[in-house]
Design a protein around this motif. Structure first.
Motif, short mmCIF file in Angstrom:
data_model
loop_
_atom_site.label_atom_id
_atom_site.label_comp_id
_atom_site.label_asym_id
_atom_site.label_seq_id
_atom_site.Cartn_x
_atom_site.Cartn_y
_atom_site.Cartn_z
N TRP A 163 -20.43 14.94 -5.10
CA TRP A 163 -19.87 14.15 -6.20
C TRP A 163 -20.70 14.41 -7.45
O TRP A 163 -21.93 14.46 -7.38
N PHE A 164 -20.03 14.56 -8.60
CA PHE A 164 -20.73 14.85 -9.85
C PHE A 164 -20.25 13.94 -10.97
O PHE A 164 -19.06 13.88 -11.26
N ARG A 165 -21.20 13.25 -11.61
CA ARG A 165 -20.91 12.53 -12.85
C ARG A 165 -21.00 13.51 -14.02
O ARG A 165 -20.23 13.43 -14.96
N SER A 166 -21.97 14.42 -13.95
CA SER A 166 -22.10 15.50 -14.92
C SER A 166 -21.79 16.79 -14.19
O SER A 166 -22.44 17.10 -13.19
N LEU A 167 -20.83 17.52 -14.67
CA LEU A 167 -20.39 18.72 -13.97
C LEU A 167 -21.42 19.85 -14.12
O LEU A 167 -21.93 20.08 -15.22
N PRO A 168 -21.69 20.57 -13.03
CA PRO A 168 -22.62 21.71 -13.13
C PRO A 168 -22.09 22.78 -14.07
O PRO A 168 -20.88 22.93 -14.24
N GLU A 169 -22.99 23.53 -14.66
CA GLU A 169 -22.60 24.61 -15.58
C GLU A 169 -21.76 25.66 -14.86
O GLU A 169 -20.90 26.28 -15.46
N ASP A 170 -22.02 25.86 -13.56
CA ASP A 170 -21.28 26.88 -12.81
C ASP A 170 -20.07 26.28 -12.10
O ASP A 170 -19.76 26.62 -10.96
N THR A 171 -19.35 25.43 -12.82
CA THR A 171 -18.09 24.85 -12.33
C THR A 171 -16.93 25.68 -12.86
O THR A 171 -16.83 25.88 -14.08
N ARG A 172 -16.07 26.16 -11.96
CA ARG A 172 -14.89 26.90 -12.41
C ARG A 172 -13.97 25.97 -13.18
O ARG A 172 -13.74 24.84 -12.77
N ASP A 173 -13.47 26.44 -14.30
CA ASP A 173 -12.59 25.66 -15.19
C ASP A 173 -13.26 24.37 -15.66
O ASP A 173 -12.62 23.34 -15.82
N ARG A 174 -14.54 24.45 -15.91
CA ARG A 174 -15.34 23.30 -16.34
C ARG A 174 -14.75 22.64 -17.58
O ARG A 174 -14.65 21.42 -17.68
N ASP A 175 -14.34 23.44 -18.56
CA ASP A 175 -13.80 22.90 -19.80
C ASP A 175 -12.56 22.04 -19.55
O ASP A 175 -12.38 20.99 -20.16
#
Length: 186
Positions: A163-175
């Motif tokens: 679970w992530f409150r802040s998404l990791p930089e290496d998240t696909r389709d993060r934007d």
């Protein structure tokens, strides 16, 4: 001997299936956030993609964006991709897209969730040399009914879930996920 390359035809058939799937998914839907991604792929990968899209309009299957009460999002670690991604995968021959997303969630994160409507709809453009096609990426919104995670992926592609409150930089389709959170969950 002349070899006839029918990849243009297969790409066209795939596009037609994607178009029908896209419109079918948007019927009676309000508030679906749409996005587009572009992928440049090898010929063997393009052949695989056109085959998948011809089946049901989806190159990557159906996925879910699952959240907890506190707004945290569930991501799974896909080793082949090398990124954190939304849980999801291929749709079986007797499954709806939503059923596939639910099954994949259980396999990749070991939880159940209350599925809601379609939240995100991606259009993935594929290019290979002079060929092009596209496919649809449906992502259903779901609220976790349990939060203890357990990976049991039968394909051994998923190695972790968190679970992530802040998404990791290496998240696909993060934007896209950041925009989703801003508009739907905050």
């Amino acid at each position: 001997m002349t070899v006839v390359d029918d990849l243009w035809y297969r790409a066209d058939v795939a596009q037609q299936e994607a178009e029908q799937t896209y419109h079918r998914l948007l019927e009676d839907q309000d508030g679906v956030m749409e996005f587009t991604r572009t992928r440049y792929v090898s010929r063997p990968r393009f052949e695989t993609i056109t085959g998948r899209v011809q089946d049901n309009g989806l190159p990557y299957g159906a996925h879910s964006v699952v959240h907890r009460d506190d707004g945290a999002l569930l991501l799974v670690r896909h080793d082949d991709v090398g990124k954190w991604v939304l849980p999801g995968g291929e749709v079986g021959p007797d499954e709806t897209f939503r059923e596939a997303a639910r099954r994949e969630l259980a396999e990749e994160a070991g939880i159940e969730a209350a599925f809601e409507d379609l939240a995100l709809l991606g259009r993935v453009q594929f290019y290979c040399d002079e060929y092009e096609t596209w496919g649809v990426l449906p992502i259903y919104e779901a609220e976790a009914t349990e939060t203890a995670l357990s990976v049991a992926d039968p394909d051994d592609e998923i190695t972790d879930a968190a679970w992530f409150r802040s998404l990791p930089e290496d998240t696909r389709d993060r934007d896209v996920l950041v925009r989703f959170r801003e508009h739907r969950l905050e």
